[in-house]
Write a protein that holds these residues in place. Structure first.
Motif, PDB file in Angstrom:
ATOM      1  N   GLY A   1      -4.240   3.650   4.514  1.00  0.00           N
ATOM      2  CA  GLY A   1      -4.044   4.545   3.372  1.00  0.00           C
ATOM      3  C   GLY A   1      -5.358   4.726   2.627  1.00  0.00           C
ATOM      4  O   GLY A   1      -5.576   5.721   1.955  1.00  0.00           O
TER       5      GLY A   1
ATOM      6  N   GLY B   1       0.770  -1.244   0.000  1.00  0.00           N
ATOM      7  CA  GLY B   1       0.000   0.000   0.000  1.00  0.00           C
ATOM      8  C   GLY B   1       0.800   1.292   0.000  1.00  0.00           C
ATOM      9  O   GLY B   1       0.296   2.335   0.389  1.00  0.00           O
ATOM     10  N   LYS B   2       2.037   1.229  -0.477  1.00  0.00           N
ATOM     11  CA  LYS B   2       2.873   2.428  -0.481  1.00  0.00           C
ATOM     12  C   LYS B   2       2.264   3.546  -1.333  1.00  0.00           C
ATOM     13  O   LYS B   2       2.167   4.682  -0.883  1.00  0.00           O
ATOM     14  N   SER B   3       1.870   3.205  -2.570  1.00  0.00           N
ATOM     15  CA  SER B   3       1.345   4.246  -3.454  1.00  0.00           C
ATOM     16  C   SER B   3       0.064   4.854  -2.905  1.00  0.00           C
ATOM     17  O   SER B   3      -0.149   6.070  -2.994  1.00  0.00           O
ATOM     18  N   THR B   4      -0.779   4.017  -2.332  1.00  0.00           N
ATOM     19  CA  THR B   4      -2.039   4.519  -1.780  1.00  0.00           C
ATOM     20  C   THR B   4      -1.766   5.472  -0.623  1.00  0.00           C
ATOM     21  O   THR B   4      -2.369   6.547  -0.517  1.00  0.00           O
TER      22      THR B   4
ATOM     23  N   ASP C   1      -8.060  -1.083   8.223  1.00  0.00           N
ATOM     24  CA  ASP C   1      -9.505  -1.173   7.954  1.00  0.00           C
ATOM     25  C   ASP C   1      -9.908  -2.574   7.501  1.00  0.00           C
ATOM     26  O   ASP C   1     -11.078  -2.937   7.518  1.00  0.00           O
TER      27      ASP C   1
ATOM     28  N   GLN D   1      -2.755   6.609  -7.585  1.00  0.00           N
ATOM     29  CA  GLN D   1      -1.328   6.417  -7.825  1.00  0.00           C
ATOM     30  C   GLN D   1      -0.756   7.581  -8.603  1.00  0.00           C
ATOM     31  O   GLN D   1      -0.205   7.453  -9.674  1.00  0.00           O
TER      32      GLN D   1
ATOM     33  N   LYS E   1      -3.452  -0.674   6.265  1.00  0.00           N
ATOM     34  CA  LYS E   1      -4.673  -1.431   5.944  1.00  0.00           C
ATOM     35  C   LYS E   1      -5.390  -1.939   7.196  1.00  0.00           C
ATOM     36  O   LYS E   1      -5.945  -3.038   7.193  1.00  0.00           O
TER      37      LYS E   1
ATOM     38  N   GLY F   1       1.606  -2.262 -11.734  1.00  0.00           N
ATOM     39  CA  GLY F   1       1.519  -1.917 -10.329  1.00  0.00           C
ATOM     40  C   GLY F   1       2.865  -1.923  -9.628  1.00  0.00           C
ATOM     41  O   GLY F   1       2.962  -2.232  -8.460  1.00  0.00           O
TER      42      GLY F   1
HETATM   43  P1  GTP Z   1       3.579  -1.305  -5.512  1.00  0.00           P
HETATM   44  O1  GTP Z   1       3.481   0.012  -6.217  1.00  0.00           O
HETATM   45  O2  GTP Z   1       3.349  -2.466  -6.408  1.00  0.00           O
HETATM   46  O3  GTP Z   1       4.773  -1.436  -4.633  1.00  0.00           O
HETATM   47  O4  GTP Z   1       2.334  -1.426  -4.552  1.00  0.00           O
HETATM   48  P2  GTP Z   1       2.024  -0.466  -3.404  1.00  0.00           P
HETATM   49  O5  GTP Z   1       2.731  -0.944  -2.192  1.00  0.00           O
HETATM   50  O6  GTP Z   1       2.206   0.915  -3.820  1.00  0.00           O
HETATM   51  O7  GTP Z   1       0.514  -0.806  -3.151  1.00  0.00           O
HETATM   52  P3  GTP Z   1      -0.787  -0.013  -3.629  1.00  0.00           P
HETATM   53  O8  GTP Z   1      -0.849   1.319  -2.974  1.00  0.00           O
HETATM   54  O9  GTP Z   1      -0.882  -0.077  -5.085  1.00  0.00           O
HETATM   55  O10 GTP Z   1      -1.877  -0.936  -2.927  1.00  0.00           O
HETATM   56  C1  GTP Z   1      -1.981  -2.293  -3.189  1.00  0.00           C
HETATM   57  C2  GTP Z   1      -3.413  -2.734  -3.003  1.00  0.00           C
HETATM   58  O11 GTP Z   1      -3.815  -2.571  -1.642  1.00  0.00           O
HETATM   59  C3  GTP Z   1      -4.389  -1.904  -3.807  1.00  0.00           C
HETATM   60  O12 GTP Z   1      -5.406  -2.754  -4.276  1.00  0.00           O
HETATM   61  C4  GTP Z   1      -4.935  -0.906  -2.804  1.00  0.00           C
HETATM   62  O13 GTP Z   1      -6.253  -0.498  -3.127  1.00  0.00           O
HETATM   63  C5  GTP Z   1      -4.937  -1.716  -1.526  1.00  0.00           C
HETATM   64  N1  GTP Z   1      -4.753  -0.876  -0.345  1.00  0.00           N
HETATM   65  C6  GTP Z   1      -3.776   0.045  -0.137  1.00  0.00           C
HETATM   66  N2  GTP Z   1      -3.925   0.613   1.084  1.00  0.00           N
HETATM   67  C7  GTP Z   1      -5.001   0.059   1.654  1.00  0.00           C
HETATM   68  C8  GTP Z   1      -5.671   0.228   2.918  1.00  0.00           C
HETATM   69  O14 GTP Z   1      -5.277   0.997   3.782  1.00  0.00           O
HETATM   70  N3  GTP Z   1      -6.760  -0.544   3.132  1.00  0.00           N
HETATM   71  C9  GTP Z   1      -7.217  -1.430   2.226  1.00  0.00           C
HETATM   72  N4  GTP Z   1      -8.298  -2.132   2.538  1.00  0.00           N
HETATM   73  N5  GTP Z   1      -6.635  -1.617   1.042  1.00  0.00           N
HETATM   74  C10 GTP Z   1      -5.531  -0.880   0.742  1.00  0.00           C
END
Ligand code: GTP
Length: 600
Positions: A168, A18-21, A139, A41, A137, A53
């Motif tokens: 996030g 969830g880094k990007s989120t 939630d 993103q 996450k 992703g």
């Molecule tokens: P990379 O860019 O591949 O490294 O992924 P990332 O770590 O940036 O993850 P990203 O933010 O794309 O989130 C990955 C998945 O987790 C997505 O489907 C998001 O919607 C979900 N997600 C991120 N944060 C949360 C959160 O706080 N709660 C929930 N329920 N889902 C989350």
């Protein structure tokens, strides 16, 4: 901005944690991005990145954040430096960490920590970064924040209560996290009066502006219009523009101690602006560069050939273009008896290879064959001569004294029930166990030294299937070791087919030979004569298959004397021949090459 009011931090996280989120949410809460401009993103710009992703390129975003309420409000500048998340880009990760004083360790509260995160966490600790542990996450119904807070606390030596809990997605806890970053991450230190020194932690090619270089100023300051110098090469450039990203580029009057931002000099090639290099001012250059600079070293090589031979110039131009924004990409022309004209291309790893290949096919409309990827071997001959082999077919014949291959240090995290199965896999890949630690009762960290050649292609797939998908895996380069390697050649009717030569461990040569010969027997159509397929180590044949002869008479299908039909058939057969490659006297359809070279 005075350094006391600056905080530079990055987010360390496993893919999908969830880094990007979270980064998006921070941009929103700090009002850097207005809600109406918000798109998912925000920071991942390249299309391929978004589709897959993954974050390939790091960037720095500047966000204002105020601490306290009402009058005593104090304002700060937070610079968030995005780190790439994949093993192929470890060096870029290390440089973006070096640009920060603090790291947010972001862990999915339903998954716990993964090997990738662990490796980057260790890197951050080696760089003396302040670590802020965060569970994300929360939630999610499946979240187990208490359990994983214990695990993280045990790992970094803090109290479980100190682990922040955020989402996030909903934004819960994100403002508190920003406060903690201001409170705990040290302000940057540097000498404002010293000659300018700035470290490059990323550089990207932009079609309109040329190379955009991301820097972190350590000492002194950089101003627009001054002449700057790259310390690794001594090359000088005029600083056409300097600024910060917030979230779009904004020119400023310069960058001072502790600040991060971008530079534009008009250069057109990222090789002139290398990650890890130090930028200084030409009229008052610094004496010592900032430590840690390394030239990118390709780890995996593969031959790339256009399926249609006439596309060769297009491929050459495409590689020249890609090179402008990929300093790690190296290539040189190569010819193959079987595949014609192409290039031998060096990559940081398999993901890098896939990305380059995909871009060549998508952006330049090329159809390509890539040969079996291989690592780089150093062969020492009896007479002391050293030969660096990037193409197995160039592996020297003659008296060899020793051969070395690259090895990696690997970290595997998995539920402890899979220890036996993992050990078995690593042993079959010539691994040596370096150590093992329990993160909790159910989870174990195993450290192995493994030959790069044994893990670079399909190791992770095997690891996942043996551990029902629960294991995570990470590795970093760890030098070279001597190994008992041989080259296996494949011969068709006695002629060597260069594209199928491979360097393998002595104990695996037989299995490779049998497999390749078997595969080719299936894939090559019968000819008008018998074709022996042989696998050989030097002059010793280790496996053999035979394709039996047929008499292919296309005209026998036409009864009577319908001349036009006969001509059509002959023409059709000629068409078909175009896509055939001749190896000696044997015709091989293009598809057979593709199928035989693809890994399964
Ligand atoms: P990379 O860019 O591949 O490294 O992924 P990332 O770590 O940036 O993850 P990203 O933010 O794309 O989130 C990955 C998945 O987790 C997505 O489907 C998001 O919607 C979900 N997600 C991120 N944060 C949360 C959160 O706080 N709660 C929930 N329920 N889902 C989350």
């Amino acid at each position: 901005t005075p350094p006391q009011q600056i905080r530079n931090f990055c987010i360390i996280a496993h893919i999908d944690h969830g880094k990007s989120t979270l980064a998006d949410r921070m941009l929103q809460i700090t009002e850097v991005v207005q809600p109406r401009d918000m798109r998912a993103q925000y920071l991942d710009r390249m299309d391929i990145e978004r589709e897959r992703g993954i974050t390939i390129k790091s960037q720095a975003v500047r966000m204002p954040w105020a601490l306290g309420e009402g009058k005593e409000q104090e304002s700060f500048i937070l610079n968030m430096i995005d780190t790439p998340g994949h093993v192929d880009f470890t060096y870029e990760v290390s440089r973006s960490l070096a640009a920060c004083e603090g790291a947010v360790l972001l862990v999915d509260a339903a998954q716990g920590i993964e090997a990738q995160t662990l490796a980057n966490l260790y890197l951050a600790m080696e760089n003396d970064l302040t670590i802020i542990p965060v569970l994300n996450k929360i939630d999610l119904p499946a979240a187990q924040p208490e359990k994983y807070a214990e695990e993280i606390a045990g790992l970094i030596g803090c109290e479980p209560e100190d682990v922040l809990k955020v989402s996030g997605k909903t934004g819960e806890g994100v403002a508190e996290l920003l406060d903690v970053i201001v409170e705990q991450v040290p302000a940057p230190e540097g000498d404002a009066d010293a000659p300018a020194r700035a470290m490059i932690f990323d550089s990207v090619y932009d079609t309109y502006r040329g190379v955009v270089t991301y820097v972190r100023v350590v000492d002194g300051q950089l101003s627009p219009r001054e002449k700057i110098q790259m310390m690794s090469t001594g090359a000088t450039h005029e600083l056409l523009e300097i600024g910060v990203i917030s979230p779009e580029p904004k020119p400023t009057k310069g960058l001072g101690v502790g600040e991060t931002g971008y530079l534009i000099t008009g250069v057109k090639d990222v090789r002139q602006s290398k990650v890890g290099d130090t930028v200084t001012a030409q009229n008052r250059p610094a004496e010592e560069p900032i430590g840690g600079y390394k030239d990118p070293a390709p780890m995996v090589f593969s031959g790339l050939y256009p399926i249609d031979g006439s596309d060769y110039p297009v491929l050459r131009d495409a590689l020249d273009k890609l090179k402008l924004n990929d300093a790690a990409l190296v290539y040189e022309p190569e010819t193959s008896v079987a595949l014609g004209f192409g290039f031998r291309v060096g990559f940081l790893g398999m993901l890098h290879l896939e990305i380059v290949r995909e871009r060549l096919e998508r952006e330049f409309n090329l159809e390509l064959i890539s040969t079996m990827p291989n690592v780089v071997y150093t062969v020492t001959m009896e007479d002391g001569a050293e030969i660096v082999v990037t193409n197995p077919s160039e592996f020297p014949a003659g008296k060899v004294r020793s051969i070395t291959e690259p090895v990696v240090k690997a970290t595997i995290l998995a539920p402890s029930e899979f220890i036996g199965s993992i050990m078995e896999l690593c042993q079959s890949r010539r691994g040596t166990l370096g150590g093992m630690d329990y993160l909790s009762e159910e989870r174990v960290e195993m450290r192995y030294t493994l030959p790069l050649a044994e893990i670079v292609f399909d190791f992770f797939d095997h690891l996942k299937s043996r551990t029902k998908g629960y294991a995570s895996f990470e590795y970093s380069e760890a030098g070279h070791q001597e190994a008992d390697l041989v080259k296996v050649d494949i011969l068709l009717q006695g002629d060597q087919v260069d594209a199928f030569s491979s360097v393998v461990h002595k104990d695996k040569a037989y299995a490779y030979g049998v497999e390749m010969a078997g595969k080719l027997k299936e894939l090559i159509p019968r000819q008008q004569f018998e074709v022996p397929i042989q696998a050989a180590v030097g002059s010793r044949i280790i496996a053999r298959e035979t394709i039996r002869a047929i008499r292919k008479d296309v005209l026998s299908k036409c009864y009577g004397g319908d001349i036009s039909r006969k001509r059509k058939l002959l023409e059709k057969q000629k068409e078909g021949k175009k896509r055939m490659k001749m190896v000696g006297t044997v015709e091989i359809p293009q598809e057979a090459f593709i199928a035989a070279l693809s890994q399964d």
